[in-house]
Design a protein around this motif. Sequence first.
Motif, PDB file in Angstrom:
ATOM      1  N   SER A 167       0.833  -1.204   0.000  1.00 18.27           N
ATOM      2  CA  SER A 167       0.000   0.000   0.000  1.00 18.27           C
ATOM      3  C   SER A 167       0.869   1.257   0.000  1.00 18.27           C
ATOM      4  CB  SER A 167      -0.978  -0.003   1.165  1.00 18.27           C
ATOM      5  OG  SER A 167      -0.268  -0.002   2.363  1.00 18.27           O
ATOM      6  N   ALA A 168       2.101   1.156   0.527  1.00 27.38           N
ATOM      7  CA  ALA A 168       3.008   2.318   0.499  1.00 27.38           C
ATOM      8  C   ALA A 168       3.347   2.721  -0.940  1.00 27.38           C
ATOM      9  CB  ALA A 168       4.276   2.004   1.270  1.00 27.38           C
ATOM     10  N   ASP A 169       3.309   1.755  -1.844  1.00 26.72           N
ATOM     11  CA  ASP A 169       3.578   2.086  -3.247  1.00 26.72           C
ATOM     12  C   ASP A 169       2.477   2.981  -3.805  1.00 26.72           C
ATOM     13  OD1 ASP A 169       5.999   0.601  -3.851  1.00 26.72           O
ATOM     14  OD2 ASP A 169       4.790  -1.190  -3.480  1.00 26.72           O
ATOM     15  N   ILE A 170       1.277   2.837  -3.242  1.00 27.19           N
ATOM     16  CA  ILE A 170       0.142   3.612  -3.742  1.00 27.19           C
ATOM     17  C   ILE A 170      -0.055   4.900  -2.956  1.00 27.19           C
ATOM     18  CG2 ILE A 170      -2.380   3.573  -3.978  1.00 27.19           C
ATOM     19  CD1 ILE A 170      -2.006   0.599  -4.611  1.00 27.19           C
ATOM     20  N   LEU A 171       0.061   4.814  -1.643  1.00 22.68           N
ATOM     21  CA  LEU A 171      -0.261   5.989  -0.821  1.00 22.68           C
ATOM     22  C   LEU A 171       0.888   7.003  -0.810  1.00 22.68           C
ATOM     23  CD1 LEU A 171      -2.166   4.242   2.102  1.00 22.68           C
ATOM     24  CD2 LEU A 171      -3.115   5.410   0.109  1.00 22.68           C
ATOM     25  N   GLN A 172       1.173   7.557  -1.964  1.00 26.39           N
ATOM     26  CA  GLN A 172       2.214   8.572  -2.083  1.00 26.39           C
ATOM     27  C   GLN A 172       1.549   9.936  -2.223  1.00 26.39           C
ATOM     28  OE1 GLN A 172       5.562   7.670  -4.703  1.00 26.39           O
ATOM     29  NE2 GLN A 172       4.692   5.668  -5.167  1.00 26.39           N
ATOM     30  N   LYS A 173       2.273  10.956  -1.767  1.00 28.20           N
ATOM     31  CA  LYS A 173       1.776  12.325  -1.933  1.00 28.20           C
ATOM     32  C   LYS A 173       1.623  12.671  -3.401  1.00 28.20           C
ATOM     33  CE  LYS A 173       3.941  14.791   1.825  1.00 28.20           C
ATOM     34  NZ  LYS A 173       4.952  15.769   2.164  1.00 28.20           N
ATOM     35  N   GLY A 174       0.641  13.497  -3.695  1.00 29.25           N
ATOM     36  CA  GLY A 174       0.432  13.947  -5.075  1.00 29.25           C
ATOM     37  C   GLY A 174       1.662  14.587  -5.688  1.00 29.25           C
ATOM     38  N   ALA A 175       2.482  15.218  -4.849  1.00 31.72           N
ATOM     39  CA  ALA A 175       3.687  15.894  -5.352  1.00 31.72           C
ATOM     40  C   ALA A 175       4.657  14.898  -5.988  1.00 31.72           C
ATOM     41  CB  ALA A 175       4.372  16.652  -4.221  1.00 31.72           C
ATOM     42  N   ALA A 186      -8.663  14.433  -7.048  1.00 27.50           N
ATOM     43  CA  ALA A 186      -8.020  15.710  -6.696  1.00 27.50           C
ATOM     44  C   ALA A 186      -6.543  15.762  -7.099  1.00 27.50           C
ATOM     45  CB  ALA A 186      -8.187  15.962  -5.202  1.00 27.50           C
ATOM     46  N   ASN A 187      -5.781  14.700  -6.806  1.00 26.23           N
ATOM     47  CA  ASN A 187      -4.342  14.752  -7.098  1.00 26.23           C
ATOM     48  C   ASN A 187      -4.022  14.919  -8.586  1.00 26.23           C
ATOM     49  OD1 ASN A 187      -2.944  14.806  -4.662  1.00 26.23           O
ATOM     50  ND2 ASN A 187      -2.974  12.588  -4.412  1.00 26.23           N
ATOM     51  N   PRO A 188      -4.591  14.070  -9.458  1.00 26.90           N
ATOM     52  CA  PRO A 188      -4.243  14.265 -10.872  1.00 26.90           C
ATOM     53  C   PRO A 188      -4.677  15.631 -11.401  1.00 26.90           C
ATOM     54  CG  PRO A 188      -5.891  12.495 -10.611  1.00 26.90           C
ATOM     55  CD  PRO A 188      -5.397  12.839  -9.249  1.00 26.90           C
ATOM     56  N   VAL A 189      -5.861  16.059 -10.984  1.00 25.15           N
ATOM     57  CA  VAL A 189      -6.355  17.366 -11.435  1.00 25.15           C
ATOM     58  C   VAL A 189      -5.434  18.483 -10.910  1.00 25.15           C
ATOM     59  CG1 VAL A 189      -8.217  18.985 -10.885  1.00 25.15           C
ATOM     60  CG2 VAL A 189      -8.760  16.745 -11.875  1.00 25.15           C
ATOM     61  N   ALA A 190      -5.007  18.351  -9.641  1.00 22.62           N
ATOM     62  CA  ALA A 190      -4.137  19.374  -9.050  1.00 22.62           C
ATOM     63  C   ALA A 190      -2.798  19.445  -9.785  1.00 22.62           C
ATOM     64  CB  ALA A 190      -3.903  19.059  -7.570  1.00 22.62           C
ATOM     65  N   PHE A 191      -2.244  18.291 -10.134  1.00 23.37           N
ATOM     66  CA  PHE A 191      -0.948  18.264 -10.831  1.00 23.37           C
ATOM     67  C   PHE A 191      -1.081  18.962 -12.191  1.00 23.37           C
ATOM     68  CE2 PHE A 191       2.532  15.181 -12.597  1.00 23.37           C
ATOM     69  CZ  PHE A 191       3.507  16.142 -12.424  1.00 23.37           C
ATOM     70  N   ILE A 192      -2.156  18.645 -12.903  1.00 21.77           N
ATOM     71  CA  ILE A 192      -2.359  19.242 -14.227  1.00 21.77           C
ATOM     72  C   ILE A 192      -2.561  20.754 -14.099  1.00 21.77           C
ATOM     73  CG2 ILE A 192      -3.963  19.330 -16.205  1.00 21.77           C
ATOM     74  CD1 ILE A 192      -4.464  16.263 -15.563  1.00 21.77           C
ATOM     75  N   VAL A 193      -3.422  21.148 -13.170  1.00 22.01           N
ATOM     76  CA  VAL A 193      -3.730  22.579 -13.017  1.00 22.01           C
ATOM     77  C   VAL A 193      -2.469  23.353 -12.607  1.00 22.01           C
ATOM     78  CG1 VAL A 193      -5.037  24.230 -11.623  1.00 22.01           C
ATOM     79  CG2 VAL A 193      -6.207  22.281 -12.642  1.00 22.01           C
TER      80      VAL A 193
END
Length: 332
Positions: free
Chosen positions: A147-155, A280-287
């Motif tokens: 799960s650590a592979d997935i639960l990464q910060k959006g950054a 939220a994360n993918p949208v935030a990265f794109i924006v």
Amino acid sequence: MTAFKTLGQFIIEKQADFPYAKGEFSRLLRDIGIAAKIVNREVNKAGLADIIGSAGKMNIQGEGQQKLDVYADEQFIAALRSGGECCVVASEEHENPISIQSEVSKNAKYVVCIDPLDGSSNIDVNVSVGTVFSIYRRTSTSGEATSADILQKGALQVAAGYIVYGSSTMLVYTTGRGVNGFTLDPSIGEFCLSHPDIKIPTQGRIYSVNEGNYRKFPEGVKKYIKYCEEEDNETGRPYTARYIGSLVADIHRNLLLGGVFLYPNSSSHTNGKLRLMYEANPVAFIVEQAGGKASDGVQRILDITPTELHQRTALYCGSTDMVDKIEEYLQE
Ligand code: AHG
Ligand code: MN
Ligand code: MN
């Protein structure tokens, strides 16, 4: 003949900029593009084929699944599985991450989080829907992904993108070096570069929020909405309200025209409604890559440390000056 660049050509050209597992990453993006075309074909037939309506099941969020939710989920997972570059997929439609490790993918270096069909309440009524995804590098070095592979910060995203199945179908993505948009040319079945280096205006005139929930919003949000409705020549208010109810389509419009999208927390959705990992994360990265801003009202979306795959967050995102203004009202 007009010269155009396909998504496949563009990915190969840009792969030199990418520091890590270039070939695999290019194939992963290309696989997502192929699945998007297959989903697009079905979305376009909605109404003709037996593809609209409920699948008669609930997903992990307790939301009724539409047939297209299930279809899109299957198509993206199948494409990632056969591609072999991704070791684990986290999808809105599944409670737990799906390990897709196989002989082909045993050295797979990437993790994908995906909302396969976004805006599913709009399918049956011929209104734009989308897909939104986020790509991370796997952090563990051997065995099954954890799960650590997935639960990464959006950054830490290495790429993010969305597909909007609208009046035309577009794929928009970033690898952290700006944002590029491709329109599907159905006559040749290719996504072609149509919107290079998208930049969002720092200030817009559109605000997008489900105002039906007004009474349940935090005071700061109520005040901001009132601010949007006031008359003021200098700032061009009142602003225009535009809300489709498909996150991807609302974000896409605001990205091109300037504007702000709000999905606040409320008395019925205390942590907001939208999901951090695959909305939220993918949208935030794109924006952000387009020069805009994305916040949960207090902090940058991309700095939130995730604790659960399906966790929710409030989301305020779009033109920087508009998000700044909302934060001011929320912090008053
Ligand atoms: P999904 O179809 O993937 O469950 O997402 C729906 C989301 C998002 O697309 C949209 O912005 C939001 O729900 C709309 O919610 P309201 O109907 O509460 O406004
Ligand atoms: Mn969604
Ligand atoms: Mn969805």
